[in-house]
Design an enzyme around this catalytic site. Structure first.
Site, PDB file in Angstrom:
ATOM      1  CE  LYS A 157      -7.864  -0.694   5.180  1.00  0.00           C
ATOM      2  NZ  LYS A 157      -8.368   0.069   4.043  1.00  0.00           N
ATOM      3  CG  ASP A 190      -0.438  -2.273   6.976  1.00  0.00           C
ATOM      4  OD1 ASP A 190      -1.522  -2.569   7.509  1.00  0.00           O
ATOM      5  OD2 ASP A 190      -0.283  -1.242   6.286  1.00  0.00           O
ATOM      6  NE  ARG A 213     -10.142  -2.657  -2.730  1.00  0.00           N
ATOM      7  CZ  ARG A 213      -9.655  -2.025  -1.673  1.00  0.00           C
ATOM      8  NH1 ARG A 213      -8.471  -2.386  -1.188  1.00  0.00           N
ATOM      9  NH2 ARG A 213     -10.285  -1.019  -1.109  1.00  0.00           N
ATOM     10  CG  PHE A 269      -1.967   1.053   1.166  1.00  0.00           C
ATOM     11  CD1 PHE A 269      -3.079   0.900   0.362  1.00  0.00           C
ATOM     12  CD2 PHE A 269      -1.837   2.218   1.891  1.00  0.00           C
ATOM     13  CE1 PHE A 269      -4.040   1.894   0.270  1.00  0.00           C
ATOM     14  CE2 PHE A 269      -2.793   3.219   1.815  1.00  0.00           C
ATOM     15  CZ  PHE A 269      -3.909   3.054   0.998  1.00  0.00           C
TER      16      PHE A 269
HETATM   17  C1  LIG Z   1      -2.586  -1.765   3.851  1.00  0.00           C
HETATM   18  C2  LIG Z   1      -2.917  -0.379   4.263  1.00  0.00           C
HETATM   19  N1  LIG Z   1      -2.058   0.271   5.060  1.00  0.00           N
HETATM   20  C3  LIG Z   1      -2.301   1.538   5.443  1.00  0.00           C
HETATM   21  C4  LIG Z   1      -3.447   2.200   5.046  1.00  0.00           C
HETATM   22  C5  LIG Z   1      -3.632   3.646   5.421  1.00  0.00           C
HETATM   23  O1  LIG Z   1      -4.449   3.803   6.476  1.00  0.00           O
HETATM   24  P1  LIG Z   1      -4.753   5.282   7.035  1.00  0.00           P
HETATM   25  O2  LIG Z   1      -5.326   6.059   5.892  1.00  0.00           O
HETATM   26  O3  LIG Z   1      -5.777   5.018   8.097  1.00  0.00           O
HETATM   27  O4  LIG Z   1      -3.511   5.839   7.553  1.00  0.00           O
HETATM   28  C6  LIG Z   1      -4.378   1.541   4.241  1.00  0.00           C
HETATM   29  C7  LIG Z   1      -5.621   2.217   3.832  1.00  0.00           C
HETATM   30  O5  LIG Z   1      -6.439   1.718   3.129  1.00  0.00           O
HETATM   31  C8  LIG Z   1      -4.096   0.213   3.834  1.00  0.00           C
HETATM   32  O6  LIG Z   1      -4.929  -0.440   3.033  1.00  0.00           O
END
Ligand SMILES: Cc1ncc(COP(=O)(O)O)c(C=O)c1O
Length: 442
Positions: free
Chosen positions: A243, A217, A401, A148
């Protein structure tokens, strides 16, 4: 091929079916909405509105500032421990039971991005402290090219600031890239686009054998698949509240570090980079110098958002409520059945329309989503589905998705969604110009 009545029978036999009543879906159901985007924003728990209203009307409205110390705990862990101030740890303890962590090991705070900044900083500090001689300096952070973006951006920024280098590899090449320059392997357990799931135990072991620490993560796994951080001997983790934990839009996120690393932080007096006052050992002494709080408490930065935390707790409780029904193992079984069914139906009923499965076919290698690529119309197909009430999402450049949340997604939803998809594809409806209009959020 599975029929609609087969799906009705599957729902009737589903041991998790009663858990759907925990969600406020009646109005969406009346509008014919089929929600397949709980991997992006979990559905609204039925308890949330009343809980947030009580925090507003009673705890804020009447308790006022006293509520930081006096807001009542109505049950659950640390029952009787009154006061808003404990909520980040209280909810952290609940999330810990879903990810194989122990009590007082998880804190809820900030966003996933910000927690990654803090946790990755900790991982870098531990790695440097463990690396004995400069000759064996481990100054690489290894990650996956399609991780991500926030993870890559945060890692890039930290790497630049601390003399590390971010190295990106293809998912299948991660093991080959583990060498004695790698200090940290940073991976997302379930990939946000493809839904591919790494085997956490095997990869953590391989990284440790190569001398690297691992940061996971869990944004797309917490609440969706069984996670056993300590069983896997993982080092650090972050994850998302909005989520599969159903905490509401922008819900606070969580952070975990293995107790062996927390013990080092305590011994070294290590301070995380966002050393705000509420992560101080004694915030209400208001001293001019920073002394990190013990354990995970140091990862709190500023004042926790109470309305959001109240909503998050309701969301986490919807997952904990699955416990008497088999918990995450039962959630996982249903998730695999839902995704298997979706994949099989799409591939048979939409054959010849250019949809290619990008999610691993092997259930052990995927999370709770199924993604298809469409070379020319992925965005438009998703929009055409949304216009029909079937809500999935689009991830650039070419991915459709679909997320499956076993707490509320039914087999009949899968069947009806694919029925709509087949109609959208066979009629060419998705080519209508109105489906080419882009919103900011896709
Ligand atoms: C795998 C992953 N990490 C981090 C994030 C970012 O999260 P945030 O916007 O709450 O910081 C997301 C957001 O969809 C994600 O899918």
């Amino acid at each position: 091929m599975t029929t609609r009545s087969d799906c009705l029978a599957l729902d009737a036999a589903d041991p998790l079916a009663p858990l759907r009543a925990q969600f406020s879906l009646a109005r969406a159901d009346d509008q014919g909405v089929i929600y397949l985007d709980g991997n992006s924003l979990g559905a609204l728990p039925a308890a949330t509105a009343a809980r947030v209203a009580a925090v507003v009307d009673d705890e804020w409205g009447v308790g006022l500032i006293r509520s930081w110390n006096t807001a009542p705990r109505l049950g659950g862990p640390r029952s009787g421990q009154a006061g808003w101030i404990h909520l980040p740890q209280i909810i952290g303890d609940k999330i810990a039971t879903l990810i194989g962590a122990g009590a007082e090991e998880v804190v809820v705070a900030d966003s996933t991005s910000i927690n990654l900044y803090k946790i990755l900083s900790a991982a870098m500090a531990v790695s440097v402290a463990q690396t004995r001689s400069p000759a064996s300096a481990r100054l690489q952070i290894l990650s996956e090219r399609t991780n991500f973006p926030t993870d890559l951006y945060i890692a890039e920024t930290l790497a630049q600031a601390h003399g590390f280098k971010l190295v990106l590899a293809d998912a299948d090449d991660i093991l080959a890239q583990l060498n004695d320059h790698v200090g940290i392997l940073m991976l997302t357990h379930v990939n946000y686009r493809t839904g591919r799931m790494y085997r956490m135990t095997d990869l953590t072991k391989a990284a440790h054998t190569a001398g690297a620490l691992v940061v996971w993560d869990l944004a797309h796994s917490a609440g969706a698949v069984p996670v056993d951080l300590k069983g896997a001997d993982a080092d650090f983790a972050v994850g998302c509240g909005y989520k599969y934990l159903n905490g509401g839009p922008g819900a606070p996120a969580f952070a975990w570090a293995h107790p062996r690393h927390v013990a080092w932080m305590d011994r070294a007096g290590w301070r995380q980079p966002l050393s705000g006052w509420l992560g101080h050992a004694a915030p209400f002494e208001f001293t001019p110098d920073y002394r990190p709080g013990a354990g995970m408490a140091r990862f709190i930065c500023g004042t926790p958002p109470m309305l959001s935390l109240a909503a998050l707790e309701c969301g986490v409780d919807t997952v904990l409520a699955a416990q008497p029904y088999g918990g995450l193992a039962a959630i996982r079984d249903k998730s695999i059945a839902l995704t298997d069914l979706f994949i099989a139906l799409v591939e048979s009923r939409c054959e010849g329309h250019g949809l290619t499965l990008v999610t691993p076919r092997e259930a052990d290698d995927r999370g709770s989503q199924a993604s298809f690529a469409h070379a020319t119309g992925a965005y438009q197909v998703v929009q055409a589905l949304i216009a029909r009430g079937v809500i999935g999402d689009f991830r650039a450049p070419d991915i459709l998705r679909f997320g499956f949340t076993p707490l509320y997604t039914r087999f009949i939803d899968v069947w009806d969604a694919v029925n709509h998809l087949e109609q959208v594809m066979t009629t060419g409806e998705w080519r209508e110009p109105r489906f080419n209009v882009r919103g900011v959020v896709t």
